[in-house]
Design a protein around this motif. Structure first.
Motif, short mmCIF file in Angstrom:
data_model
loop_
_atom_site.label_atom_id
_atom_site.label_comp_id
_atom_site.label_asym_id
_atom_site.label_seq_id
_atom_site.Cartn_x
_atom_site.Cartn_y
_atom_site.Cartn_z
N ARG A 14 0.81 -1.21 0.00
CA ARG A 14 0.00 0.00 0.00
C ARG A 14 0.85 1.27 0.00
O ARG A 14 0.32 2.36 -0.17
N ALA A 15 2.15 1.12 0.24
CA ALA A 15 3.02 2.29 0.34
C ALA A 15 3.87 2.42 -0.91
O ALA A 15 4.10 1.45 -1.64
N GLY A 16 4.35 3.61 -1.15
CA GLY A 16 5.25 3.85 -2.26
C GLY A 16 6.63 3.28 -1.97
O GLY A 16 6.96 2.94 -0.83
N THR A 17 7.43 3.17 -3.00
CA THR A 17 8.77 2.59 -2.85
C THR A 17 9.77 3.55 -2.21
O THR A 17 10.91 3.18 -1.96
N SER A 18 9.35 4.77 -1.95
CA SER A 18 10.29 5.76 -1.41
C SER A 18 10.31 5.80 0.12
O SER A 18 10.98 6.63 0.71
N VAL A 19 9.56 4.90 0.79
CA VAL A 19 9.52 4.91 2.26
C VAL A 19 10.20 3.67 2.81
O VAL A 19 10.32 2.64 2.13
N ASP A 20 10.62 3.76 4.08
CA ASP A 20 11.29 2.65 4.74
C ASP A 20 10.30 1.75 5.48
O ASP A 20 10.40 0.53 5.43
N LEU A 21 9.37 2.38 6.19
CA LEU A 21 8.44 1.66 7.05
C LEU A 21 7.00 1.93 6.65
O LEU A 21 6.68 2.97 6.07
N VAL A 22 6.14 0.99 6.99
CA VAL A 22 4.70 1.12 6.74
C VAL A 22 3.99 0.93 8.08
O VAL A 22 4.27 -0.02 8.81
N LEU A 23 3.06 1.83 8.39
CA LEU A 23 2.37 1.78 9.67
C LEU A 23 0.86 1.77 9.46
O LEU A 23 0.34 2.51 8.61
N ALA A 24 0.16 0.93 10.22
CA ALA A 24 -1.29 0.87 10.18
C ALA A 24 -1.83 0.82 11.61
O ALA A 24 -1.14 0.35 12.53
N VAL A 25 -3.07 1.28 11.79
CA VAL A 25 -3.70 1.33 13.11
C VAL A 25 -5.06 0.63 13.02
O VAL A 25 -5.80 0.82 12.06
N HIS A 26 -5.35 -0.17 14.04
CA HIS A 26 -6.67 -0.82 14.13
C HIS A 26 -7.30 -0.48 15.47
O HIS A 26 -6.73 -0.77 16.53
N VAL A 27 -8.48 0.14 15.43
CA VAL A 27 -9.22 0.50 16.65
C VAL A 27 -10.14 -0.66 17.00
O VAL A 27 -11.01 -1.04 16.21
N ASP A 28 -9.93 -1.24 18.20
CA ASP A 28 -10.74 -2.39 18.58
C ASP A 28 -11.65 -2.12 19.77
O ASP A 28 -12.36 -3.01 20.23
N PHE A 29 -11.61 -0.90 20.29
CA PHE A 29 -12.59 -0.51 21.31
C PHE A 29 -12.89 0.97 21.15
O PHE A 29 -11.98 1.79 21.00
N LEU A 30 -14.18 1.31 21.19
CA LEU A 30 -14.59 2.70 21.03
C LEU A 30 -15.89 2.91 21.78
O LEU A 30 -16.85 2.16 21.61
N PHE A 31 -15.89 3.92 22.64
CA PHE A 31 -17.12 4.27 23.36
C PHE A 31 -17.20 5.79 23.48
O PHE A 31 -16.24 6.44 23.88
N SER A 32 -18.37 6.30 23.13
CA SER A 32 -18.62 7.73 23.30
C SER A 32 -20.04 7.89 23.81
O SER A 32 -20.98 7.31 23.25
N SER A 33 -20.21 8.63 24.90
CA SER A 33 -21.54 8.82 25.47
C SER A 33 -22.49 9.38 24.44
O SER A 33 -22.11 10.22 23.61
N ALA A 34 -23.72 8.90 24.48
CA ALA A 34 -24.70 9.32 23.48
C ALA A 34 -25.02 10.80 23.59
O ALA A 34 -25.17 11.50 22.59
N THR A 35 -25.13 11.29 24.81
CA THR A 35 -25.40 12.71 25.02
C THR A 35 -24.50 13.23 26.13
O THR A 35 -24.08 12.46 27.00
#
Length: 208
Positions: free
Chosen positions: A108-129
């Motif tokens: 998914r990354a171009g050839t000009s970078v050294d590292l590739v980083l991805a993030v996965h959110v596995d918990f999410l809570f936000s009060s409704a009001t």
């Protein structure tokens, strides 16, 4: 009597100091790190995506993936990396980026970078009001980050981050926008705390 009292007081202070030293927080260690494979010359990284567990997946217009990307980029740049945002506009990830192959991420990354980083959110809570009072409104988020060597297509590093904002500590101020921004900012700091700075090799993990 005074001497005995002084000795007992000194002993108490010594024991308290030793107890406090024993309670000191140990340095955070990553979930996984391949020290031997870490490229010493790594100076650039491509952020290729932010995915969400299907139970917490926000609608594309929520903008939470963009907010996370911005804060992750801030931390990476603070660590000295040249950052490329290689995330397709408007794309909602359908797979957890922590479970796809290293080859997939590297591609998914171009050839000009050294590292590739991805993030996965596995918990999410936000009060409704934010008019709630018992319990007070909160914003909580937890995620895992993953780094792959773009050239060798090898997993190098993983770690987790967590943030909880709002709640009773936020009283009397209640601002959903502020809580969310602060939460995402704290998540990025926690998520990348153990990632080595640009050009640095990670330390060997302590023996199990």
């Amino acid at each position: 009597m005074k001497l005995r009292s002084f000795i007992l007081r000194l002993l108490g202070i010594t024991l308290l100091a030793g107890w406090l030293a024993g309670c000191a927080t140990a340095p955070k260690a990553p979930l996984f790190v391949d020290v031997a494979a870490w490229p010493m010359t790594a100076q650039s990284v491509a952020l290729v995506g932010v995915s969400f567990d299907k139970s917490y997946r926000p609608l594309p217009q929520s903008g939470l993936d963009r907010e996370i990307s911005v804060q992750v980029r801030r931390v990476l740049e603070r660590k000295g990396y040249l950052v490329t945002m290689a995330i397709p506009s408007g794309r909602l990830e359908r797979r957890a980026l922590t479970s796809v192959s290293a080859e997939d991420l590297a591609g998914r990354a171009g050839t000009s970078v050294d590292l590739v980083l991805a993030v996965h959110v596995d918990f999410l809570f936000s009060s409704a009001t934010y008019g709630e009072s018992n319990p007070p409104p909160e914003f909580e988020i937890a995620a895992e980050a993953r780094v792959v060597d773009r050239r060798t297509k090898r997993d190098l590093w993983r770690d987790r981050g967590h943030a909880l904002t709002g709640g009773a500590s936020a009283m009397p101020l209640r601002s959903p926008d502020y809580d969310r921004l602060r939460g995402v900012t704290e998540l990025a700091d926690s998520l990348l705390e153990t990632l080595p700075d640009a050009g640095m090799r990670p330390e060997m993990p302590p023996p199990a």
